[in-house]
Design a protein around this motif. Structure first.
Motif: not given
Ligand code: 7TS
Length: 408
Positions: A31, A94-95, A126, A172, A174, A176, A204, A227, A361, A365, A381
């Protein structure tokens, strides 16, 4: 659904042959980030070895090859999530960047005093911090849908919180942390009944299950390549074409324009309007390769495999007696389990299981408000993917059991 040939799949990930602390690596932190198959790594080196060049409007051969590969990568990603085409897929790093793109490009222009953003208690920072801060800057109000005792969204509360003052619902898909898979289509219908937009954080879900943006009827959806067997620095924002058309860009520069005078500028067509400057070319191409890799295996098979491992882990961890697993029952969650062992801090637990080669982890989170709701400061986790096995779940549980005896 036909089970995965995990032994065959593991051959695609040389890193899984690594030894850690004298034993095999047991990688259960998917994750956070997944591992990267040879085919995807090779797509990156192939770009740099054979056709590295800048993209868009290049005249010379290499630039044309790079441009076609980069632009067609948008088509591949669009097909993977059921979008209409490249005009609905903006590549991001990224997200997080995708969430901020909408918060700035749409939120700063559309939100003001009296407007509301409805999000949830289980959001990742995020989205939660992004909407919280954009609301502070615009005078809009941010509201949070609560979760129930067993980690589901309180949909009755959601129906009350989403009103004609709501401009955006951000949820969200799913979680995380909890493993909860939210009813995004139901929330989209409620949002649209109130003329609000809906944004699904799919970081996720896109990597782990079939996602069809048209079936979900979301206005925006975001996910990260790292991911889902892709490289870091890759990801995408999906947006309905008419919604993206109506949005002003928020990053200005080259490639996102068609005409510039000293007085003003005209924007490029979608999706390039939102991709200013030289993009992460090899990452975007590799993201498309990752989509094809996963599609060749089958997202339904991957989802089933992960959910079976998560249910097995849920059952075996709860059988230990002094482990609390957060979120829905083991047979109704995505492929992860967040938990705590009585009397042992999550960081200590993660450190001990690492002594046995198990990578999980520990921390919040990036869901600190959710951990406040759960009444714990941190959790451990384990998160599963297509290359994990039941034997690796057993290795996790055995290591947790060892930790119990150390701290008993
Ligand atoms: C639900 C969710 N939203 C947004 C993000 C942000 O993603 P990124 O922009 O690629 O960083 C994550 C990253 N989640 C996690 C990153 O490290 N452990 C985690 O659970 C996430 O799990």
């Amino acid at each position: 659904v036909e089970p995965l040939d995990v032994d065959r799949i593991r051959e695609d990930f040389p890193i899984l042959d690594r030894e850690v602390n004298g034993g095999p690596l047991v990688y259960l932190d998917n994750a956070a980030t997944s591992q990267t198959p040879t085919r995807v790594v090779e797509s990156i080196s192939d770009y740099y070895y054979r056709y590295n060049a800048n993209v868009h409007r290049g005249i010379h051969q290499l630039s044309q090859e790079a441009s076609i590969a980069y632009e067609e990568a948008h088509d591949t990603v669009a097909e993977f999530i059921g979008a209409d085409g490249r005009e609905e897929v903006v590549f991001t790093k990224n997200t997080t960047e995708a969430m901020n793109l909408v918060a700035y490009a749409w939120g700063l222009n559309e939100l003001g005093p009296g407007d509301e953003v409805v999000t949830t208690e289980m959001e990742h920072h995020a989205s939660l911090v992004t909407w919280q801060q954009i609301c502070k800057r615009t005078g809009a109000e941010c509201k949070y849908v609560p979760i129930t005792e067993d980690g589901y969204l309180d949909m009755d509360a959601a129906a009350e919180l989403i009103t004609d003052d709501t401009e955006m619902v951000s949820v969200v898909h799913a979680s995380n942390t909890l493993g909860t898979v939210n009813p995004v289509r139901e929330l989209a219908d409620i949002a649209h009944d109130h003329d609000a937009l809906i944004f699904a954080d799919a970081a996720q879900s896109v990597p782990n299950r079939p996602v069809d943006v048209k079936a979900l009827d979301v206005d925006f959806l975001a996910f990260s390549g790292h991911k889902m067997c892709g490289p870091t620095g890759s990801g995408a924002l999906y947006g309905k074409e008419h919604v993206l058309e109506a949005m002003e860009p928020y990053l200005y520069g080259g490639d996102m324009i068609v005409k510039v005078t000293f007085e003003d500028s005209q924007w490029n067509e979608l999706p390039w309007k939102f991709e200013a400057g030289t993009p992460s070319i090899s990452e975007g191409i590799a993201l498309a390769e990752a989509c094809e890799y996963l599609d060749d295996i089958g997202m339904e098979r991957i989802q089933r495999h992960e959910e079976q491992l998560a249910e097995y882990a849920y059952d075996r961890l709860t059988e230990l007696g002094d482990v609390e697993v957060y979120g829905p029952p083991g047979d109704d969650r995505s492929g992860l389990v967040a938990f705590n062992l009585d009397g042992v801090h999550a960081h200590d637990l993660a450190s001990i299981v690492n002594d046995y080669g198990v990578a999980i982890r520990a921390g919040d989170h990036c869901t600190q408000p959710l951990h406040d709701v759960l009444g714990v400061g941190a959790s451990a986790r384990a998160s599963f993917y297509l290359y994990n096995t039941r034997e690796e779940v057993d290795a996790l549980v055995d290591a947790v059991d060892e930790a119990r005896s150390i701290f008993a």
